[in-house]
Design a protein around this motif. Structure first.
Motif, PDB file in Angstrom:
ATOM      1  N   ILE A  17      21.392  13.085 -17.150  1.00 44.26           N
ATOM      2  CA  ILE A  17      22.773  13.013 -17.378  1.00 44.26           C
ATOM      3  C   ILE A  17      22.758  11.492 -17.922  1.00 44.26           C
ATOM      4  N   ILE A  18      22.088  10.302 -17.371  1.00 47.04           N
ATOM      5  CA  ILE A  18      22.478   8.816 -17.514  1.00 47.04           C
ATOM      6  C   ILE A  18      21.181   8.392 -18.614  1.00 47.04           C
ATOM      7  N   PHE A  19      20.084   9.003 -18.610  1.00 51.15           N
ATOM      8  CA  PHE A  19      18.770   8.412 -19.434  1.00 51.15           C
ATOM      9  C   PHE A  19      18.669   9.376 -20.595  1.00 51.15           C
ATOM     10  N   HIS A  20      19.089   8.635 -21.777  1.00 53.79           N
ATOM     11  CA  HIS A  20      18.647   9.254 -23.143  1.00 53.79           C
ATOM     12  C   HIS A  20      18.020   8.262 -24.073  1.00 53.79           C
ATOM     13  N   LYS A  21      16.655   8.622 -24.165  1.00 55.78           N
ATOM     14  CA  LYS A  21      15.638   7.683 -24.791  1.00 55.78           C
ATOM     15  C   LYS A  21      16.272   7.295 -25.959  1.00 55.78           C
ATOM     16  N   GLY A  22      16.978   8.114 -26.906  1.00 49.29           N
ATOM     17  CA  GLY A  22      17.299   7.856 -28.158  1.00 49.29           C
ATOM     18  C   GLY A  22      18.475   6.613 -28.230  1.00 49.29           C
ATOM     19  N   ARG A  23      18.886   6.394 -27.197  1.00 47.26           N
ATOM     20  CA  ARG A  23      20.068   5.287 -26.992  1.00 47.26           C
ATOM     21  C   ARG A  23      19.756   3.989 -26.368  1.00 47.26           C
ATOM     22  N   ILE A  24      18.518   3.910 -25.671  1.00 46.63           N
ATOM     23  CA  ILE A  24      17.903   3.041 -24.774  1.00 46.63           C
ATOM     24  C   ILE A  24      16.886   2.105 -25.235  1.00 46.63           C
ATOM     25  N   LEU A  25      16.865   0.998 -25.397  1.00 48.58           N
ATOM     26  CA  LEU A  25      15.914   0.040 -26.061  1.00 48.58           C
ATOM     27  C   LEU A  25      15.352  -0.651 -24.772  1.00 48.58           C
TER      28      LEU A  25
ATOM     29  N   VAL B 288      12.340  -6.331 -28.225  1.00 45.95           N
ATOM     30  CA  VAL B 288      12.670  -5.022 -27.660  1.00 45.95           C
ATOM     31  C   VAL B 288      11.765  -4.011 -28.059  1.00 45.95           C
ATOM     32  N   ALA B 289      11.592  -2.889 -27.400  1.00 45.24           N
ATOM     33  CA  ALA B 289      10.708  -1.687 -27.508  1.00 45.24           C
ATOM     34  C   ALA B 289      11.395  -0.564 -27.768  1.00 45.24           C
ATOM     35  N   SER B 290      10.923   0.511 -28.471  1.00 46.17           N
ATOM     36  CA  SER B 290      11.405   1.904 -28.347  1.00 46.17           C
ATOM     37  C   SER B 290      10.699   2.775 -27.275  1.00 46.17           C
ATOM     38  N   SER B 291       9.646   2.043 -26.619  1.00 50.00           N
ATOM     39  CA  SER B 291       9.204   2.878 -25.511  1.00 50.00           C
ATOM     40  C   SER B 291       8.573   3.867 -25.900  1.00 50.00           C
ATOM     41  N   GLY B 292       7.822   3.923 -27.220  1.00 50.85           N
ATOM     42  CA  GLY B 292       7.148   5.187 -27.319  1.00 50.85           C
ATOM     43  C   GLY B 292       7.728   6.365 -27.970  1.00 50.85           C
ATOM     44  N   THR B 293       8.922   5.927 -28.236  1.00 50.26           N
ATOM     45  CA  THR B 293       9.943   7.186 -28.770  1.00 50.26           C
ATOM     46  C   THR B 293      10.182   6.496 -30.293  1.00 50.26           C
ATOM     47  N   ALA B 294      10.544   7.683 -30.934  1.00 52.51           N
ATOM     48  CA  ALA B 294      10.915   7.423 -32.436  1.00 52.51           C
ATOM     49  C   ALA B 294      12.263   6.281 -32.508  1.00 52.51           C
ATOM     50  N   LEU B 295      12.252   5.437 -33.140  1.00 53.11           N
ATOM     51  CA  LEU B 295      13.639   4.798 -33.366  1.00 53.11           C
ATOM     52  C   LEU B 295      14.544   5.705 -33.916  1.00 53.11           C
TER      53      LEU B 295
END
Length: 234
Positions: free
Chosen positions: A76-84, A121-128
């Motif tokens: 509910i709070i963690f969305h990889k596509g929004r967090i760097l 910053v890093a995209s943490s292994g997810t697509a930008l």
């Protein structure tokens, strides 16, 4: 370790019981992303721009353990596509330098920070994502990409620079030379990374160099088809 709050998840998977003792319910623990999925891993907290921890990345120590990196699932709070990763610490430096350096992994960020390049910053292994880029545009209109120099990294770079150009960024690329990633470059010679970031090239120049240095072509003679592809891309 203190600055980035780096931790370790032991093999005992003790987190669930510890949280139960703190009066969290099974449902709450599940909704938070099932922390027991992390074991025998170095843990990197992922924070939002205000510094609140929303999720984690775990990196294995044992090369036989798969996958190498594991993220908290979408919650509910963690969305990889929004967090760097590291934006909370880097944003002041991004404004100061008027540019964001984007790398692939947490280790690259930490190594970069240690040698003085802190607008990173890093995209943490997810697509930008477009959301990532829109978030960064608030801080600076200039972006510098330094993705891994393997084939997957080049494909990642291509998607990233196309999206960044579409979002209105001035895009530059860091040349890693023979190094696989920024972390490896820094390990070899800590002075190289800040220098290469300062020498980052506009994306068109970078692509042109890359194409004609033969990194994208196996044969020495460029085929007519390859020339067409390069010309179309530029």
């Amino acid at each position: 370790i203190k600055e980035f709050m780096i931790g370790y998840a032991p093999s005992s998977r003790a987190m669930h019981q510890w949280l139960k003792k703190k009066n969290f319910t099974d449902e709450e623990i599940q909704n938070a992303g099932s922390p027991d999925r992390f074991f025998r891993r170095i843990i990197f907290p992922i924070r939002d721009v205000m510094g609140n921890v929303l999720g984690f990345t775990g990196r294995v120590l044992d090369p036989k353990q798969e996958p190498k990196y594991l993220n908290t699932p979408e919650t509910i709070i963690f969305h990889k596509g929004r967090i760097l990763y590291n934006l909370d610490k880097a944003r002041g430096f991004i404004k100061q330098e008027k540019a964001t350096v984007v790398v692939e992994g947490q280790m690259d960020v930490i190594a970069s920070w240690q040698v003085g390049v802190k607008n990173v910053v890093a995209s943490s292994g997810t697509a930008l994502t477009d959301e990532h880029l829109q978030l960064l545009y608030r801080y600076a209109p200039n972006i510098i990409f330094a993705f891994d120099s393997d084939t997957a990294g080049l494909l990642t770079a291509k998607k990233a620079y196309e999206m960044a150009i579409a979002e209105g960024f001035n895009v530059k690329m860091v040349s890693l030379g023979e190094h696989k990633d920024p972390g490896e470059m820094i390990e070899k010679d800590p002075s190289l990374w800040p220098k290469q970031v300062s020498l980052a090239k506009p994306v068109i120049d970078w692509y042109f160099d890359l194409s004609f240095q033969g990194k994208m072509v196996q044969d020495q003679e460029l085929s007519a088809q390859k020339k067409k592809e390069i010309a179309r891309e530029i």
